[in-house]
Design a protein around this motif. Structure first.
Motif, PDB file in Angstrom:
ATOM      1  N   ILE A  16     -26.790  17.054   5.786  1.00 14.46           N
ATOM      2  CA  ILE A  16     -28.095  16.416   5.968  1.00 14.46           C
ATOM      3  C   ILE A  16     -29.194  17.292   5.382  1.00 14.46           C
ATOM      4  O   ILE A  16     -30.079  16.827   4.670  1.00 14.46           O
ATOM      5  CB  ILE A  16     -28.336  16.143   7.467  1.00 14.46           C
ATOM      6  N   ILE A  64     -17.519  11.384   0.699  1.00 16.26           N
ATOM      7  CA  ILE A  64     -17.817  10.106   1.348  1.00 16.26           C
ATOM      8  C   ILE A  64     -19.244   9.672   1.041  1.00 16.26           C
ATOM      9  O   ILE A  64     -19.488   8.507   0.708  1.00 16.26           O
ATOM     10  CB  ILE A  64     -17.584  10.225   2.870  1.00 16.26           C
ATOM     11  N   PHE A  65     -20.180  10.591   1.110  1.00 10.97           N
ATOM     12  CA  PHE A  65     -21.568  10.156   0.988  1.00 10.97           C
ATOM     13  C   PHE A  65     -22.104  10.196  -0.432  1.00 10.97           C
ATOM     14  O   PHE A  65     -23.025   9.457  -0.761  1.00 10.97           O
ATOM     15  CB  PHE A  65     -22.460  10.977   1.915  1.00 10.97           C
ATOM     16  N   SER A  69     -15.098   9.693  -6.013  1.00 12.43           N
ATOM     17  CA  SER A  69     -13.758   9.398  -5.515  1.00 12.43           C
ATOM     18  C   SER A  69     -13.476  10.294  -4.330  1.00 12.43           C
ATOM     19  O   SER A  69     -14.076  11.356  -4.177  1.00 12.43           O
ATOM     20  CB  SER A  69     -12.726   9.652  -6.604  1.00 12.43           C
TER      21      SER A  69
ATOM     22  N   THR B  26      -8.697   6.876  -6.128  1.00 12.52           N
ATOM     23  CA  THR B  26      -9.910   6.287  -5.568  1.00 12.52           C
ATOM     24  C   THR B  26     -11.093   6.333  -6.515  1.00 12.52           C
ATOM     25  O   THR B  26     -12.189   5.969  -6.147  1.00 12.52           O
ATOM     26  CB  THR B  26     -10.291   6.990  -4.256  1.00 12.52           C
ATOM     27  N   LYS B  30     -14.103   2.153  -4.954  1.00 15.69           N
ATOM     28  CA  LYS B  30     -14.745   1.727  -3.715  1.00 15.69           C
ATOM     29  C   LYS B  30     -16.038   0.965  -3.985  1.00 15.69           C
ATOM     30  O   LYS B  30     -16.857   1.375  -4.770  1.00 15.69           O
ATOM     31  CB  LYS B  30     -15.093   2.957  -2.871  1.00 15.69           C
ATOM     32  N   ILE B  36     -14.251   4.453   8.488  1.00 16.77           N
ATOM     33  CA  ILE B  36     -14.575   5.871   8.716  1.00 16.77           C
ATOM     34  C   ILE B  36     -15.929   6.205   8.114  1.00 16.77           C
ATOM     35  O   ILE B  36     -16.758   6.867   8.729  1.00 16.77           O
ATOM     36  CB  ILE B  36     -13.478   6.767   8.107  1.00 16.77           C
ATOM     37  N   ASP B  37     -16.163   5.698   6.891  1.00 14.81           N
ATOM     38  CA  ASP B  37     -17.459   5.920   6.256  1.00 14.81           C
ATOM     39  C   ASP B  37     -18.575   5.407   7.139  1.00 14.81           C
ATOM     40  O   ASP B  37     -19.622   6.031   7.295  1.00 14.81           O
ATOM     41  CB  ASP B  37     -17.533   5.188   4.909  1.00 14.81           C
ATOM     42  N   LEU B  40     -19.230   7.574  10.249  1.00 16.55           N
ATOM     43  CA  LEU B  40     -19.987   8.760   9.845  1.00 16.55           C
ATOM     44  C   LEU B  40     -21.404   8.374   9.465  1.00 16.55           C
ATOM     45  O   LEU B  40     -22.354   9.101   9.720  1.00 16.55           O
ATOM     46  CB  LEU B  40     -19.285   9.452   8.674  1.00 16.55           C
ATOM     47  N   GLY B  41     -21.530   7.187   8.836  1.00 17.26           N
ATOM     48  CA  GLY B  41     -22.852   6.714   8.436  1.00 17.26           C
ATOM     49  C   GLY B  41     -23.769   6.534   9.626  1.00 17.26           C
ATOM     50  O   GLY B  41     -24.955   6.850   9.559  1.00 17.26           O
ATOM     51  N   VAL B  44     -24.851  10.114  10.387  1.00 13.40           N
ATOM     52  CA  VAL B  44     -25.573  10.888   9.378  1.00 13.40           C
ATOM     53  C   VAL B  44     -26.858  10.214   8.929  1.00 13.40           C
ATOM     54  O   VAL B  44     -27.897  10.856   8.834  1.00 13.40           O
ATOM     55  CB  VAL B  44     -24.651  11.160   8.169  1.00 13.40           C
ATOM     56  N   LYS B 169     -25.135   3.321  -1.244  1.00 14.79           N
ATOM     57  CA  LYS B 169     -25.216   4.371  -2.251  1.00 14.79           C
ATOM     58  C   LYS B 169     -25.757   3.789  -3.544  1.00 14.79           C
ATOM     59  O   LYS B 169     -25.326   2.708  -3.961  1.00 14.79           O
ATOM     60  CB  LYS B 169     -23.835   4.958  -2.522  1.00 14.79           C
TER      61      LYS B 169
END
Lengths: 174, 307
Positions: A16, A64-65, A69, B26, B30, B36-37, B40-41, B44, B169
């Protein structure tokens, strides 16, 4: 378990911090790699296994963020945790020279690896340009920031270790 | 612990191999976030939201403190500019009316229709130095979907690559992975606007594959072309800063200065129309037929006026 939770919170906080506050502290649009500094510090303080796990956590969060990939940054995280953990055995924790030096060279290697697996294949063959404009400034910046990060993690680790010791005593009395 | 110590090399190799395979499988696949994303989202993104608002508040305070002396002068300048723009706006709205009437006569759909948009905030940016992606505070909950285009007041910002429940994103046009089909507004020359690693940190991008005989030049406005499947046509991308002929002499590329200031993006518009349905026009036909039809309409109008 407590340690794992605390390290995960540190990693979340770092993500963050890196993606919001640090954006306002870009110097010449270069941002320090605080995630790598955290990985290296923990690997130095606690050794290979925890270095790898921390690297994996930090990497997978970034994947992830912000990643393209899953597994790309996680791989680099695991490797840097593993390599930095090698230096865990024989050094004094109070010595700041090693973490700072490792963060500097670590960033150099890490970002070069990112370059050679990404931009290089896109046809940007001029490594020297990127070395001077992105990689070296980032390494210097990271090394400076690493002093603060190592100091923080050092005291957090101290506290956790103390509490763990205390628990172990309790059990031995039983 | 002992197990790890005895087999640590093997475990490391296994983990590396697994991660490499995972990364290869991957890449770019996506577009919808996994559960899971999303979990976490939920942790976060609210934190990023707060953190960004606090730091941008401080940055605003500091910069306003710095700029206080310039503000009066800037105000004057802006007032003059507003007057100019108002006059021009009036003139243009007259053109728009005229255009509407004429195209109604010609029975063609609008080339630059109004898009439905929704506002959103940037809450986080890429924490590295190689890419320019960021996160916005709206997701599938607000009806966003991958491949929607984003604009700022000035022009095109990028497109959504992945949608979570409460976040998305975004890949900006400066990112080296992005490519946008574009054209020069003045000459109609086509090209592809791409991000570039070496130009990205200066806030510039590149327009490639321009014909060597095109008359594109410095200062030309570049807009999204009608060829794109993702971006609606006619959105300003930026202005040509420099035109360079490639080494092979067959094509040129242009360095583009985007009209969006990517260092200070905060509030953006998402174009939520599903845009694929609004481009049924094969462009060649209309271009060939238009002059004839227009002239015939003119004749009709004149004759009607005469009567």
């Amino acid at each position: 378990m407590k340690r794992a939770v605390i390290i995960f919170i540190i990693l979340l906080f770092n993500l963050i911090f890196q993606s919001t506050v640090l954006q306002y502290f870009r110097i010449n649009s270069v941002i320090p790699n605080t995630a790598l500094a955290v990985i290296i510090s923990i690997a130095l303080l606690r050794g290979r296994l925890e270095g790898c796990l921390t690297g994996f956590g930090a990497g997978i969060l970034q994947d992830i963020f912000f990643g393209n990939s899953l597994g790309y940054y996680a791989l680099f995280g695991v490797l840097s945790g593993y390599i930095a953990g090698r230096f865990n055995h024989n050094y004094y924790r109070e010595n700041y020279a090693l973490p700072v030096f490792l963060c500097f060279t670590g960033t150099l290697i890490y970002e070069s690896a990112v370059f050679f697996t990404g931009a290089f294949f896109d046809g940007y063959l001029n490594y020297f340009y990127f070395l001077v404009n992105i990689i070296l400034p980032e390494a210097v910046y990271t090394a400076v920031v690493a002093i603060v990060i190592y100091r923080l993690l050092f005291s957090i680790n101290d506290r956790i270790e103390k509490s763990e010791k205390y628990k172990r005593k309790l059990f031995s009395i039983k | 612990m002992n197990f790890f110590n005895t087999y640590k090399k093997q475990i490391l190799y296994l983990v590396i191999a697994l991660l490499v395979i995972l990364a290869f499988f991957t890449v770019g696949r996506k577009s919808k976030a996994t559960p899971i994303d999303n979990i976490l989202g939920f942790i976060v993104t609210p934190a990023q939201n707060i953190s960004t608002s606090v730091s941008s508040w401080f940055s605003d305070k500091i910069s306003s403190f710095k700029d206080e002396t310039d503000i009066a002068a800037e105000n004057e300048e802006l007032k003059a500019q507003v007057e100019l723009l108002e006059a021009e706006n009036k003139r243009l709205s007259m053109y728009e009316d005229e255009n509407k009437r004429l195209s109604a006569l010609l029975d063609i759909s609008q080339k630059y229709p109004d898009y439905e948009t929704t506002g959103t905030n940037v809450i986080a940016k890429d924490p590295g130095n190689w890419f320019l992606t960021f996160t916005i505070d709206k997701g599938t909950k607000d009806g966003l979907a991958p491949d929607m285009a984003l604009t700022d007041a000035g022009g095109l910002v990028g497109r959504i690559t992945e949608c979570g429940y409460i976040y998305s994103k975004v890949e900006s046009i400066l990112d080296s992975r992005s490519s946008v089909s574009a054209m020069s507004l003045r000459t109609g020359d086509l090209g592809v606007v791409k991000g570039d690693y070496t130009l990205m940190n200066d806030g510039l991008c590149k327009m490639e594959y321009i014909d060597a005989e095109s008359e594109i030049m410095k200062g030309d406005e570049i807009v999204t072309s009608y060829l794109s499947d993702i971006y609606p046509s006619g959105i300003t991308i930026g202005y040509v800063k420099e035109v360079v002929t490639d080494e092979n002499g067959l094509t040129k590329y242009a360095v583009i200065e985007p009209s969006v200031d990517f260092k200070h993006i905060s509030t953006l518009l998402v174009i939520t129309d599903s845009f694929a349905q609004t481009t049924p026009l094969p462009e060649e036909n209309t271009q060939q037929e238009m002059p004839q039809q227009a002239s015939s309409v003119d004749v009709q109008n004149q004759s009607a006026g005469d009567e």
